[in-house]
Design a protein around this motif. Structure first.
Motif, short mmCIF file in Angstrom:
data_model
loop_
_atom_site.label_atom_id
_atom_site.label_comp_id
_atom_site.label_asym_id
_atom_site.label_seq_id
_atom_site.Cartn_x
_atom_site.Cartn_y
_atom_site.Cartn_z
N PRO A 65 0.67 -1.08 0.16
CA PRO A 65 0.22 -0.35 -0.24
C PRO A 65 0.92 1.31 0.06
N ILE A 66 0.49 2.76 -0.63
CA ILE A 66 0.96 3.39 -0.47
C ILE A 66 0.57 4.31 0.36
N ILE A 67 0.94 4.87 1.26
CA ILE A 67 1.26 5.50 2.49
C ILE A 67 0.63 6.92 1.99
N THR A 68 2.53 7.82 1.37
CA THR A 68 1.67 8.96 1.11
C THR A 68 2.89 9.02 -0.35
N GLU A 69 2.36 9.88 -1.07
CA GLU A 69 3.51 10.63 -1.98
C GLU A 69 3.47 12.24 -1.91
N VAL A 70 4.37 12.45 -2.70
CA VAL A 70 4.99 13.69 -2.87
C VAL A 70 5.57 14.32 -4.07
N LEU A 71 5.43 15.77 -4.73
CA LEU A 71 6.09 16.03 -5.68
C LEU A 71 6.90 16.81 -5.07
N SER A 72 8.45 16.74 -6.20
CA SER A 72 9.25 18.07 -5.79
C SER A 72 9.23 19.28 -6.47
N ASP A 73 10.14 20.06 -5.82
CA ASP A 73 10.48 21.32 -6.38
C ASP A 73 10.45 21.10 -8.15
N VAL A 74 10.72 22.44 -8.47
CA VAL A 74 10.90 22.22 -10.30
C VAL A 74 12.60 21.83 -10.48
N PHE A 75 13.20 21.38 -10.76
CA PHE A 75 14.87 21.85 -11.11
C PHE A 75 14.48 21.48 -12.38
N THR A 76 16.17 21.56 -12.62
CA THR A 76 16.75 21.73 -14.58
C THR A 76 17.84 21.26 -14.53
N VAL A 77 17.89 19.92 -15.54
CA VAL A 77 19.09 19.51 -16.16
C VAL A 77 19.42 20.44 -16.98
N TYR A 78 20.66 20.30 -16.70
CA TYR A 78 21.72 20.91 -18.26
C TYR A 78 22.21 19.94 -18.95
N THR A 79 22.99 20.60 -20.68
CA THR A 79 24.19 20.10 -21.06
C THR A 79 24.55 20.78 -20.38
N ALA A 80 26.04 19.40 -20.55
CA ALA A 80 27.00 19.97 -20.04
C ALA A 80 27.68 21.17 -20.85
N LYS A 81 27.34 21.48 -22.04
CA LYS A 81 27.90 22.70 -21.94
C LYS A 81 27.26 24.25 -21.78
N ASP A 82 25.80 24.07 -21.10
CA ASP A 82 24.89 24.82 -20.12
C ASP A 82 25.14 24.75 -18.70
N PHE A 83 26.00 23.60 -18.39
CA PHE A 83 26.31 23.94 -17.01
C PHE A 83 27.01 25.12 -16.42
N PRO A 84 25.76 26.10 -15.22
CA PRO A 84 26.35 26.69 -14.39
C PRO A 84 27.49 26.48 -13.59
N GLY A 85 27.45 25.78 -13.13
CA GLY A 85 28.81 25.18 -11.95
C GLY A 85 27.68 24.88 -11.13
N MET A 86 28.71 23.78 -10.92
CA MET A 86 27.81 22.97 -9.01
C MET A 86 27.69 24.61 -7.85
N ARG A 87 27.08 24.00 -7.37
CA ARG A 87 26.34 25.21 -5.71
C ARG A 87 27.07 24.17 -4.88
N PRO A 88 27.48 25.01 -4.20
CA PRO A 88 27.86 24.06 -2.67
C PRO A 88 26.41 23.67 -1.56
N SER A 89 26.88 22.73 -1.38
CA SER A 89 26.35 21.87 -0.80
C SER A 89 24.72 22.27 0.39
N SER A 90 23.89 22.19 0.32
CA SER A 90 23.10 23.10 2.25
C SER A 90 22.98 22.24 3.00
N ALA A 91 23.14 22.79 4.39
CA ALA A 91 23.47 22.98 5.33
C ALA A 91 22.97 21.14 6.30
N LEU A 92 21.83 20.83 5.77
CA LEU A 92 20.92 19.60 5.56
C LEU A 92 21.48 18.60 4.57
N THR A 93 22.24 18.53 4.22
CA THR A 93 23.28 17.93 2.96
C THR A 93 24.29 17.54 4.49
#
Length: 153
Positions: A65-93
């Protein structure tokens, strides 16, 4: 209807819960997906489904049985050419990693840009100073000094 079915997500798609503390030292139940990646550029959402899996009921055609489900926020996947670079990890990470969760911590693109321009951060300079020894000879082919090992007397 004419689109080919392609597996866009790669990596482990299922995770077990881990009881850990967040960045504010509050206990919670976390599901980590450390190697999840998307093969197709674009804007996406992930749907997370929480299910209770009963090992006594695992059989072909069995039902969990499915207990619950949730959708993530929208995120963008880039091509290697358009990738703006890594962002720092969050405090949670960082907090989850410090408790043994197998996830990578990123410093972000600012550090990478500084290195590529030949400017080390204060932390990098301190590390390099610690590595150098006034009696050390240059390491072959690198321009860096290599510490000499002391032999027991």
């Amino acid at each position: 209807s004419d689109r080919r079915t392609t597996r866009r997500l790669m990596g482990q798609l299922v995770a077990s819960p881990a009881v850990l503390k967040d960045e504010n030292d509050r206990e919670g139940c976390f599901f980590c997906f450390p190697d999840l990646s998307c093969r197709t550029p674009g804007d996406f959402r992930l749907r997370f489904v929480l299910m209770r899996i009963d090992p006594m009921n695992l059989q072909a055609g069995g039902y969990s049985p499915i207990i619950t489900e949730v959708l993530s926020d929208v995120f963008t996947v880039y091509t290697a050419k358009d990738f703006p670079g890594m962002r720092p990890s969050s405090a949670l990470t960082i907090a989850l990693k410090s408790q043994g969760c197998n996830i990578q911590v990123k410093k972000g693109k600012e550090r990478t840009v500084a290195r590529s321009r030949g400017h080390a951060s204060d932390d990098d300079e301190e590390e390099e100073e610690d590595d150098e020894d006034e009696n050390a000879a240059p390491e072959k082919g690198t321009g860096r000094r290599k510490k000499k090992r002391q032999r027991p007397a």
